[in-house]
Design a protein around this motif. Structure first.
Motif, PDB file in Angstrom:
ATOM      1  N   THR A 186      88.491   5.465   6.251  1.00 31.37           N
ATOM      2  CA  THR A 186      88.109   6.838   6.547  1.00 31.37           C
ATOM      3  C   THR A 186      89.380   7.685   6.707  1.00 31.37           C
ATOM      4  N   LEU A 187      89.213   8.994   6.699  1.00 34.01           N
ATOM      5  CA  LEU A 187      90.393   9.874   6.719  1.00 34.01           C
ATOM      6  C   LEU A 187      90.903  10.075   8.144  1.00 34.01           C
ATOM      7  N   MET A 188      92.187   9.789   8.332  1.00 36.88           N
ATOM      8  CA  MET A 188      92.867  10.056   9.600  1.00 36.88           C
ATOM      9  C   MET A 188      93.573  11.405   9.446  1.00 36.88           C
ATOM     10  N   GLN A 189      93.145  12.344  10.246  1.00 33.97           N
ATOM     11  CA  GLN A 189      93.705  13.688  10.147  1.00 33.97           C
ATOM     12  C   GLN A 189      94.654  13.894  11.314  1.00 33.97           C
ATOM     13  N   ILE A 190      95.925  13.995  10.995  1.00 32.05           N
ATOM     14  CA  ILE A 190      96.943  14.017  12.043  1.00 32.05           C
ATOM     15  C   ILE A 190      97.503  15.429  12.172  1.00 32.05           C
ATOM     16  N   ARG A 191      97.477  15.926  13.393  1.00 30.74           N
ATOM     17  CA  ARG A 191      97.989  17.289  13.600  1.00 30.74           C
ATOM     18  C   ARG A 191      98.551  17.425  14.995  1.00 30.74           C
ATOM     19  N   PRO A 192      99.585  18.244  15.114  1.00 31.99           N
ATOM     20  CA  PRO A 192     100.024  18.587  16.456  1.00 31.99           C
ATOM     21  C   PRO A 192      98.921  19.397  17.117  1.00 31.99           C
ATOM     22  N   ALA A 193      98.710  19.207  18.409  1.00 32.68           N
ATOM     23  CA  ALA A 193      97.673  19.953  19.097  1.00 32.68           C
ATOM     24  C   ALA A 193      98.243  20.494  20.391  1.00 32.68           C
ATOM     25  N   PHE A 194      97.460  21.379  20.972  1.00 31.51           N
ATOM     26  CA  PHE A 194      97.803  21.839  22.293  1.00 31.51           C
ATOM     27  C   PHE A 194      99.186  22.464  22.305  1.00 31.51           C
ATOM     28  N   GLY A 195      99.336  23.431  21.416  1.00 27.80           N
ATOM     29  CA  GLY A 195     100.608  24.140  21.353  1.00 27.80           C
ATOM     30  C   GLY A 195     101.734  23.276  20.820  1.00 27.80           C
ATOM     31  N   GLY A 196     101.375  22.153  20.166  1.00 29.14           N
ATOM     32  CA  GLY A 196     102.409  21.303  19.591  1.00 29.14           C
ATOM     33  C   GLY A 196     102.976  20.291  20.556  1.00 29.14           C
ATOM     34  N   ASN A 197     102.383  20.160  21.718  1.00 34.43           N
ATOM     35  CA  ASN A 197     102.934  19.246  22.714  1.00 34.43           C
ATOM     36  C   ASN A 197     102.489  17.807  22.516  1.00 34.43           C
ATOM     37  N   ILE A 198     101.472  17.616  21.717  1.00 32.37           N
ATOM     38  CA  ILE A 198     101.013  16.265  21.432  1.00 32.37           C
ATOM     39  C   ILE A 198     100.651  16.160  19.957  1.00 32.37           C
ATOM     40  N   ILE A 199     100.542  14.924  19.496  1.00 31.68           N
ATOM     41  CA  ILE A 199     100.068  14.677  18.137  1.00 31.68           C
ATOM     42  C   ILE A 199      98.697  14.010  18.262  1.00 31.68           C
ATOM     43  N   ALA A 200      97.704  14.604  17.641  1.00 32.92           N
ATOM     44  CA  ALA A 200      96.356  14.047  17.725  1.00 32.92           C
ATOM     45  C   ALA A 200      95.948  13.498  16.373  1.00 32.92           C
ATOM     46  N   THR A 201      95.273  12.364  16.391  1.00 26.06           N
ATOM     47  CA  THR A 201      94.660  11.831  15.178  1.00 26.06           C
ATOM     48  C   THR A 201      93.166  12.084  15.297  1.00 26.06           C
ATOM     49  N   ILE A 202      92.635  12.837  14.363  1.00 29.93           N
ATOM     50  CA  ILE A 202      91.238  13.233  14.389  1.00 29.93           C
ATOM     51  C   ILE A 202      90.502  12.496  13.268  1.00 29.93           C
ATOM     52  N   VAL A 203      89.306  12.031  13.566  1.00 30.49           N
ATOM     53  CA  VAL A 203      88.477  11.404  12.532  1.00 30.49           C
ATOM     54  C   VAL A 203      87.101  12.066  12.543  1.00 30.49           C
ATOM     55  N   SER A 204      86.432  12.019  11.416  1.00 29.96           N
ATOM     56  CA  SER A 204      85.049  12.518  11.363  1.00 29.96           C
ATOM     57  C   SER A 204      84.245  11.654  10.412  1.00 29.96           C
ATOM     58  N   PRO A 205      84.134  10.346  10.720  1.00 29.09           N
ATOM     59  CA  PRO A 205      83.535   9.410   9.760  1.00 29.09           C
ATOM     60  C   PRO A 205      82.017   9.503   9.659  1.00 29.09           C
ATOM     61  N   GLU A 206      81.378  10.126  10.647  1.00 30.13           N
ATOM     62  CA  GLU A 206      79.915  10.114  10.632  1.00 30.13           C
ATOM     63  C   GLU A 206      79.314  11.248   9.811  1.00 30.13           C
ATOM     64  N   SER A 207      80.135  12.212   9.431  1.00 33.94           N
ATOM     65  CA  SER A 207      79.620  13.277   8.576  1.00 33.94           C
ATOM     66  C   SER A 207      80.393  13.234   7.265  1.00 33.94           C
ATOM     67  N   ARG A 208      79.841  13.807   6.240  1.00 33.88           N
ATOM     68  CA  ARG A 208      80.455  13.745   4.924  1.00 33.88           C
ATOM     69  C   ARG A 208      80.429  15.131   4.318  1.00 33.88           C
ATOM     70  N   PRO A 209      81.513  15.603   3.725  1.00 27.12           N
ATOM     71  CA  PRO A 209      82.814  14.925   3.606  1.00 27.12           C
ATOM     72  C   PRO A 209      83.673  15.144   4.858  1.00 27.12           C
ATOM     73  N   SER A 210      84.829  14.470   4.896  1.00 35.53           N
ATOM     74  CA  SER A 210      85.849  14.802   5.891  1.00 35.53           C
ATOM     75  C   SER A 210      86.687  15.925   5.283  1.00 35.53           C
ATOM     76  N   MET A 211      86.865  17.000   6.029  1.00 34.33           N
ATOM     77  CA  MET A 211      87.618  18.122   5.469  1.00 34.33           C
ATOM     78  C   MET A 211      88.841  18.427   6.322  1.00 34.33           C
ATOM     79  N   ALA A 212      89.901  18.884   5.648  1.00 33.57           N
ATOM     80  CA  ALA A 212      91.130  19.207   6.367  1.00 33.57           C
ATOM     81  C   ALA A 212      91.817  20.377   5.681  1.00 33.57           C
ATOM     82  N   THR A 213      92.523  21.179   6.465  1.00 36.00           N
ATOM     83  CA  THR A 213      93.409  22.178   5.872  1.00 36.00           C
ATOM     84  C   THR A 213      94.842  21.746   6.143  1.00 36.00           C
ATOM     85  N   VAL A 214      95.729  22.120   5.208  1.00 41.52           N
ATOM     86  CA  VAL A 214      97.144  21.751   5.291  1.00 41.52           C
ATOM     87  C   VAL A 214      97.953  22.973   4.886  1.00 41.52           C
ATOM     88  N   ARG A 215      98.987  23.253   5.641  1.00 41.73           N
ATOM     89  CA  ARG A 215      99.811  24.416   5.312  1.00 41.73           C
ATOM     90  C   ARG A 215     100.677  24.183   4.080  1.00 41.73           C
TER      91      ARG A 215
END
Lengths: 289, 339
Positions: B142-171
């Motif tokens: 499944t897609l591991m979506q990695i992004r800084p969160a919380f003003g960039g103070n942490i790195i979060a790995t987000i997943v959404s395997p139960e819905s389809r598709p997994s969507m992400a935006t990238v700069r």
């Protein structure tokens, strides 16, 4: 009759000034560790609505979803000239991602009833996603204008705005109803009016004051507070399964604090010779011309 | 039952008839993901007269482009773009859909995700494939979506395997653009008509003003960036002078923009612009993750900071501990004497 306007506002942790452990083990935000502020671009959204109330006429209703402490931002809305404010608060909203948040806010907006314009801040500084505005618009099946840098004109039928895009500016118009997300450069938000602060000075002296905790309202806790209406899952006619964590397709798998990778760093002495050597190296390697 | 597709779809963005760089970068990223999934790279495009440009996307590994050609789609409009994109996603059912985190992508992707009731993660800095377990169910690949969160103070790995598709935006600038491979076949463009009535086109475009930006950081090969340690007028003028001397551009960290010292177009970082220049000189920048997320991929990084403990030194190739004005003065002098 004028414009019927709704503004969504959010209380957020001040992520620009993060200290200490801000995250809990389950990956959610420990808001208690941070000062809570009015999300900056939501102030621009409020200002956009208040300015139109003055120039075109109409009413401004502010809605916030959050724990009881979010009444603080709703009070700030009243102090600036909002006509009506409501807090959407229920522990079943906790853990919502943008989809579940937009669902609850859309239900609340439908409960408010008729509207011409919805203003949202482009994004909140705790997530920086900019997703909730467009998702509310989709759920309400209305048009959206996002990233608005300036409201040019509005009348009884339509609004004309400037959007800043990658290669310039576009000027676009939409008839009502429409949802508009505004950026920090859209206007200069007004401060609280001393007169309105006096008018509403007795708000929130009851149960809603107190220490900031991650505690969502039990129904009725804030009912003693005048001027701030409080809604739960039932009052906005929401499906509990579509709210909060259970209505959120995205899950946080893992949270890492940022670990610095030690690179092959070379110390350059801060001397004429040291820096001249560095610049020579960069020229020799064609890094600089 | 047919197994659901393992394909990775990219939303192709065209501005004034030209395919955006970020779309090509996303095709490169999609190709890497599709390889791990044993799927294919496909794309969805909306616009008018883009056919030939879309065929050429084959060189980035794109096999098929589902393309809706309609003169009414020549200029972006939220509702039609979102509805038609959602329709094509439903029809072709990819596992993953990627959007550029541009003004268009950030407008259309959330609306599509809302319509499809699927997960969407904004501004990912890395995308990976992995397994995720929810209670007793394991979702493989499944897609591991990695992004800084919380003003960039942490790195979060987000997943959404139960819905389809997994969507992400990238700069733009975040994903490495692979060199075009001319041996790959051209993309098959499958054109479909737009099914929307005129009343779906709710936004009226009155005027489009194209402006060359005074700064164009993504294109800069050399960036001299100011942090709060270089926010005073003297330091800032040295930052500008060094940038000019080296033929580079001026960047900065978020606090400098927040303080109103430089406009937002100069901001490098998670909430600003992502850059990959040949040389990045960080002046008086402490190096919070939110800033590093936007510049860590620079080929050479020089950090100048008074504080030897500043996090920026950990990712710098060259570290100079000292006063920004003194160090920049020496750099300018050294370069000018050399030239």
């Amino acid at each position: 009759m004028g414009l019927r306007m709704i503004v969504t506002v959010k209380q957020v942790p001040d992520t620009h000034n993060v200290t200490g452990e801000a995250m809990k083990e389950d990956g959610t935000v420990n808001r208690a560790a941070l000062p809570a502020i009015f999300n900056p671009e939501d102030l621009n959204a409020l200002e956009a609505a208040l300015a139109l109330k003055e120039s075109v006429g109409g009413t401004v209703t502010c809605i916030s979803m959050g724990p009881p402490q979010a009444t603080a931002v709703l009070k700030e809305c009243l102090y600036r000239g909002a006509d009506d404010v409501m807090l959407v608060s229920d522990r079943r909203f906790a853990g919502a991602d943008t989809l579940a948040t937009s669902y609850a806010l859309a239900c609340a907006i439908r409960t408010v009833g008729n509207y011409d314009l919805i203003f949202c801040g482009r994004q909140a500084i705790d997530g920086d996603t900019a997703q909730v505005g467009p998702q509310i618009a989709e759920k309400l099946e209305i048009n959206q204008l996002t990233g608005v840098a300036k409201v040019r004109h509005a009348d009884d039928e339509s609004i004309t705005v400037e959007r800043t895009v990658e290669d310039g500016i576009e000027v676009v118009r939409s008839r009502y109803p429409v949802l508009v997300t505004v950026t920090g450069s859209a206007n200069e938000p007004r401060t609280a009016s001393a007169k309105l602060v006096m008018t509403y000075k007795n708000i929130g002296k009851q149960a809603c004051e107190g220490a900031y905790e991650e505690a969502w309202l039990e129904p009725g806790v804030c009912s003693a507070v005048s001027h701030i209406r409080e809604w739960n899952v039932e009052s906005i006619g929401a499906d509990p399964a579509a709210c909060g964590l259970s209505g959120s397709p995205t899950k946080v798998k893992k949270i890492q604090s940022v670990v610095l990778t030690a690179g092959e760093s070379q110390q350059v002495p801060n001397t004429d010779a040291g820096i001249a050597g560095l610049m020579r190296e960069l020229v020799e390697e064609n890094i600089v011309g | 039952m047919e197994t659901p597709s393992r394909n990775v779809m990219v939303f192709i963005e065209a501005r004034h008839g030209e395919i955006a760089d970020v779309s090509r970068e996303l095709l490169s990223a999609a190709r890497r993901l599709a390889t791990e999934l044993d799927g294919e790279v496909e794309a969805v495009a909306l616009g008018h007269g883009l056919g030939a440009a879309l065929t050429e996307l084959g060189c980035h590994g794109c096999r098929r482009v589902y393309y809706i050609d309609d003169s009414r789609l020549a200029h972006f409009s939220s509702v039609p773009y979102a509805r038609e994109t959602a329709r094509l996603i439903r029809k072709y059912d990819p596992q993953i859909v990627l959007f550029g985190a541009t003004t268009m992508g950030r407008d259309v992707a959330p609306r599509v995700a809302s319509e499809l009731r699927c997960g969407l993660t904004a501004d990912c800095t890395a995308l990976e494939i992995g397994d995720h377990a929810i209670k007793d169910v394991t979702f493989s690949r499944t897609l591991m979506q990695i992004r800084p969160a919380f003003g960039g103070n942490i790195i979060a790995t987000i997943v959404s395997p139960e819905s389809r598709p997994s969507m992400a935006t990238v700069r733009e600038g975040v994903m490495q653009l692979d060199a075009p491979d001319d041996f790959l076949p051209p993309a098959t463009v499958m054109t479909e008509p737009c099914v929307l009535e005129d009343d779906a086109f709710l936004t009226e475009v009155l005027e489009v003003v194209r402006q060359e930006k005074a700064v164009n950081l993504p294109a800069a090969q050399i960036i001299v960036a100011a942090g709060m340690g270089a926010g005073d007028p003297d330091s800032l003028s040295l930052v500008r002078e060094l940038a000019k001397t080296l033929g580079g551009q001026v960047g900065c960290s978020r606090p400098v923009v927040d303080a109103g010292v430089l406009p937002k177009e100069h901001q490098v970082g998670q909430t600003g612009i992502t850059v990959r220049p040949n040389l990045y000189i960080a002046c008086g920048i402490s190096g919070q993750i939110q800033h590093r997320a936007g510049m860590a991929e620079a080929k050479r990084i020089i950090a100048v900071n008074r504080d030897p403990q500043a996090p920026i030194f950990s990712i710098a190739h060259y570290g100079i501990v000292g006063d920004v004005r003194e160090v920049l003065g020496r750099m300018i002098k050294a370069y000018k004497t050399k030239a």
